[in-house]
Design a protein around this motif. Structure first.
Motif, PDB file in Angstrom:
ATOM      1  N   ARG A  74     -36.485  59.751  26.788  1.00 33.74           N
ATOM      2  CA  ARG A  74     -36.789  60.097  25.406  1.00 33.74           C
ATOM      3  C   ARG A  74     -37.180  61.563  25.237  1.00 33.74           C
ATOM      4  O   ARG A  74     -38.352  61.867  25.045  1.00 33.74           O
ATOM      5  N   PRO A  75     -36.209  62.485  25.269  1.00 30.09           N
ATOM      6  CA  PRO A  75     -36.579  63.872  24.973  1.00 30.09           C
ATOM      7  C   PRO A  75     -37.027  63.972  23.518  1.00 30.09           C
ATOM      8  O   PRO A  75     -36.467  63.319  22.647  1.00 30.09           O
ATOM      9  N   LEU A  76     -38.050  64.755  23.287  1.00 31.44           N
ATOM     10  CA  LEU A  76     -38.592  64.891  21.935  1.00 31.44           C
ATOM     11  C   LEU A  76     -38.584  66.346  21.512  1.00 31.44           C
ATOM     12  O   LEU A  76     -38.953  67.221  22.289  1.00 31.44           O
ATOM     13  N   MET A  77     -38.183  66.593  20.285  1.00 33.75           N
ATOM     14  CA  MET A  77     -38.310  67.929  19.723  1.00 33.75           C
ATOM     15  C   MET A  77     -39.791  68.163  19.468  1.00 33.75           C
ATOM     16  O   MET A  77     -40.515  67.242  19.091  1.00 33.75           O
ATOM     17  N   GLU A  78     -40.234  69.388  19.669  1.00 37.91           N
ATOM     18  CA  GLU A  78     -41.655  69.718  19.516  1.00 37.91           C
ATOM     19  C   GLU A  78     -42.202  69.289  18.160  1.00 37.91           C
ATOM     20  O   GLU A  78     -43.211  68.644  18.070  1.00 37.91           O
ATOM     21  N   ALA A  79     -41.548  69.687  17.099  1.00 36.07           N
ATOM     22  CA  ALA A  79     -42.038  69.362  15.763  1.00 36.07           C
ATOM     23  C   ALA A  79     -40.895  68.793  14.953  1.00 36.07           C
ATOM     24  O   ALA A  79     -40.462  69.367  13.968  1.00 36.07           O
ATOM     25  N   ALA A  80     -40.374  67.656  15.398  1.00 38.71           N
ATOM     26  CA  ALA A  80     -39.220  67.071  14.721  1.00 38.71           C
ATOM     27  C   ALA A  80     -39.679  66.070  13.672  1.00 38.71           C
ATOM     28  O   ALA A  80     -39.931  64.917  13.974  1.00 38.71           O
ATOM     29  N   PRO A  81     -39.830  66.511  12.433  1.00 37.06           N
ATOM     30  CA  PRO A  81     -40.166  65.562  11.376  1.00 37.06           C
ATOM     31  C   PRO A  81     -38.977  64.642  11.120  1.00 37.06           C
ATOM     32  O   PRO A  81     -37.860  64.936  11.557  1.00 37.06           O
TER      33      PRO A  81
ATOM     34  N   LYS B 129     -32.317  66.101   5.139  1.00 38.83           N
ATOM     35  CA  LYS B 129     -31.435  65.636   6.217  1.00 38.83           C
ATOM     36  C   LYS B 129     -32.275  64.910   7.273  1.00 38.83           C
ATOM     37  O   LYS B 129     -33.266  65.454   7.764  1.00 38.83           O
ATOM     38  N   THR B 130     -31.904  63.681   7.608  1.00 38.21           N
ATOM     39  CA  THR B 130     -32.603  62.941   8.656  1.00 38.21           C
ATOM     40  C   THR B 130     -32.290  63.562  10.001  1.00 38.21           C
ATOM     41  O   THR B 130     -31.121  63.751  10.354  1.00 38.21           O
ATOM     42  N   MET B 131     -33.328  63.912  10.727  1.00 38.56           N
ATOM     43  CA  MET B 131     -33.150  64.499  12.058  1.00 38.56           C
ATOM     44  C   MET B 131     -32.666  63.423  13.026  1.00 38.56           C
ATOM     45  O   MET B 131     -32.920  62.233  12.832  1.00 38.56           O
ATOM     46  N   ARG B 132     -31.973  63.851  14.070  1.00 38.42           N
ATOM     47  CA  ARG B 132     -31.432  62.941  15.075  1.00 38.42           C
ATOM     48  C   ARG B 132     -32.237  63.065  16.368  1.00 38.42           C
ATOM     49  O   ARG B 132     -32.716  64.143  16.712  1.00 38.42           O
ATOM     50  N   LEU B 133     -32.387  61.960  17.058  1.00 32.84           N
ATOM     51  CA  LEU B 133     -33.033  61.931  18.365  1.00 32.84           C
ATOM     52  C   LEU B 133     -31.988  61.588  19.417  1.00 32.84           C
ATOM     53  O   LEU B 133     -31.110  60.751  19.182  1.00 32.84           O
ATOM     54  N   VAL B 134     -32.075  62.233  20.562  1.00 30.19           N
ATOM     55  CA  VAL B 134     -31.155  61.962  21.670  1.00 30.19           C
ATOM     56  C   VAL B 134     -31.832  60.993  22.637  1.00 30.19           C
ATOM     57  O   VAL B 134     -33.018  61.125  22.934  1.00 30.19           O
ATOM     58  N   ARG B 135     -31.067  60.044  23.123  1.00 28.83           N
ATOM     59  CA  ARG B 135     -31.562  59.079  24.094  1.00 28.83           C
ATOM     60  C   ARG B 135     -30.548  58.927  25.228  1.00 28.83           C
ATOM     61  O   ARG B 135     -29.347  58.842  24.989  1.00 28.83           O
ATOM     62  N   LEU B 136     -31.063  58.896  26.453  1.00 33.61           N
ATOM     63  CA  LEU B 136     -30.232  58.628  27.624  1.00 33.61           C
ATOM     64  C   LEU B 136     -30.680  57.282  28.163  1.00 33.61           C
ATOM     65  O   LEU B 136     -31.864  57.089  28.474  1.00 33.61           O
ATOM     66  N   TYR B 137     -29.746  56.352  28.256  1.00 31.62           N
ATOM     67  CA  TYR B 137     -30.034  55.009  28.742  1.00 31.62           C
ATOM     68  C   TYR B 137     -29.544  54.891  30.180  1.00 31.62           C
ATOM     69  O   TYR B 137     -28.421  55.291  30.495  1.00 31.62           O
TER      70      TYR B 137
ATOM     71  N   ASN C 225     -34.194  59.806  13.412  1.00 29.94           N
ATOM     72  CA  ASN C 225     -35.634  59.920  13.606  1.00 29.94           C
ATOM     73  C   ASN C 225     -36.294  59.335  12.366  1.00 29.94           C
ATOM     74  O   ASN C 225     -36.686  60.036  11.453  1.00 29.94           O
ATOM     75  N   GLY C 226     -36.351  58.039  12.336  1.00 32.47           N
ATOM     76  CA  GLY C 226     -36.878  57.324  11.175  1.00 32.47           C
ATOM     77  C   GLY C 226     -36.240  55.947  11.139  1.00 32.47           C
ATOM     78  O   GLY C 226     -35.768  55.452  12.163  1.00 32.47           O
ATOM     79  N   PRO C 227     -36.186  55.335   9.965  1.00 30.59           N
ATOM     80  CA  PRO C 227     -35.595  53.996   9.869  1.00 30.59           C
ATOM     81  C   PRO C 227     -34.166  53.986  10.409  1.00 30.59           C
ATOM     82  O   PRO C 227     -33.372  54.881  10.123  1.00 30.59           O
TER      83      PRO C 227
ATOM     84  N   ASP D 185     -31.486  51.913   9.865  1.00 27.41           N
ATOM     85  CA  ASP D 185     -30.859  50.864   9.069  1.00 27.41           C
ATOM     86  C   ASP D 185     -29.522  50.406   9.635  1.00 27.41           C
ATOM     87  O   ASP D 185     -29.125  49.259   9.453  1.00 27.41           O
ATOM     88  N   ALA D 186     -28.816  51.300  10.304  1.00 23.45           N
ATOM     89  CA  ALA D 186     -27.509  50.951  10.874  1.00 23.45           C
ATOM     90  C   ALA D 186     -27.640  50.332  12.262  1.00 23.45           C
ATOM     91  O   ALA D 186     -26.643  50.036  12.900  1.00 23.45           O
ATOM     92  N   ALA D 187     -28.868  50.151  12.749  1.00 19.54           N
ATOM     93  CA  ALA D 187     -29.140  49.551  14.057  1.00 19.54           C
ATOM     94  C   ALA D 187     -28.427  50.302  15.183  1.00 19.54           C
ATOM     95  O   ALA D 187     -27.921  49.713  16.121  1.00 19.54           O
ATOM     96  N   GLU D 188     -28.413  51.637  15.069  1.00 22.61           N
ATOM     97  CA  GLU D 188     -27.750  52.466  16.080  1.00 22.61           C
ATOM     98  C   GLU D 188     -28.387  52.307  17.455  1.00 22.61           C
ATOM     99  O   GLU D 188     -27.681  52.267  18.465  1.00 22.61           O
ATOM    100  N   GLN D 189     -29.722  52.240  17.500  1.00 19.84           N
ATOM    101  CA  GLN D 189     -30.371  52.146  18.800  1.00 19.84           C
ATOM    102  C   GLN D 189     -30.035  50.829  19.498  1.00 19.84           C
ATOM    103  O   GLN D 189     -29.720  50.821  20.682  1.00 19.84           O
ATOM    104  N   ASN D 190     -30.084  49.726  18.778  1.00 23.73           N
ATOM    105  CA  ASN D 190     -29.748  48.441  19.403  1.00 23.73           C
ATOM    106  C   ASN D 190     -28.314  48.434  19.904  1.00 23.73           C
ATOM    107  O   ASN D 190     -28.026  47.921  20.988  1.00 23.73           O
TER     108      ASN D 190
END
Length: 148
Positions: free
Chosen positions: A81-88, A94-102, A123-125, A127-132
């Motif tokens: 879970r890399p995190l941007m320092e101040a990623a609101p 525009k909804t910010m995006r988070l990168v995940r390596l599985y 980085n937020g709701p 709704d499209a269930a992208e993470q799952n």
């Protein structure tokens, strides 16, 4: 520890073809069209650090912002879970995006880390269930890898 003692490290396995293609897209600043070149580069730099921490066995799985997390949906999948320092959640609407390596830790070879899927999510709701969907994709790739 004396100089003649070797430190044991995990070994990354980047052999899953789909992961290799996603890593190339990330490196080329093209993993997610909603992310800027700078976001791609920042996440890539953070991922490299997390890959090293995983290899050394020093990932932080606790606290408010853990570096890694075991996925409840598929408990054999681990998320870096890399995190941007101040990623609101949103910037200028525009909804910010988070990168995940599985990845997974297969039984054999011993001390291996199998990179499975590199994806983004909002980085937020979600709704499209992208993470799952990304977790299921990583799990499916692990099954295919195991059969080979």
């Amino acid at each position: 520890m004396s100089d003649d003692q070797e430190v044991e490290h995990n070994t990354w396995d980047f052999s899953v073809p789909e992961f290799r293609a996603e890593a190339k897209l990330m490196h080329d600043n093209d993993l997610d069209p909603e992310m800027t070149e700078t976001e791609h580069q920042d996440y890539w730099a953070q991922l490299r650090g997390l890959l090293w921490s995983a290899q050394c066995g020093t990932l932080n799985f606790g606290g408010k912002n853990p570096e890694a997390k075991v996925m409840e949906l598929r408990d054999h999948i681990i998320e870096l879970r890399p995190l941007m320092e101040a990623a609101p959640g949103t910037v200028f609407g525009k909804t910010m995006r988070l990168v995940r390596l599985y990845f997974a830790e297969p039984v054999l070879p011993i001390a291996s880390l199998l990179a499975l899927h590199l994806a983004t999510k909002p980085n937020g709701p979600d709704d499209a269930a992208e993470q799952n969907a990304a977790i299921v994709e990583a799990s499916d790739r692990a099954e295919v890898w195991q059969e080979v």
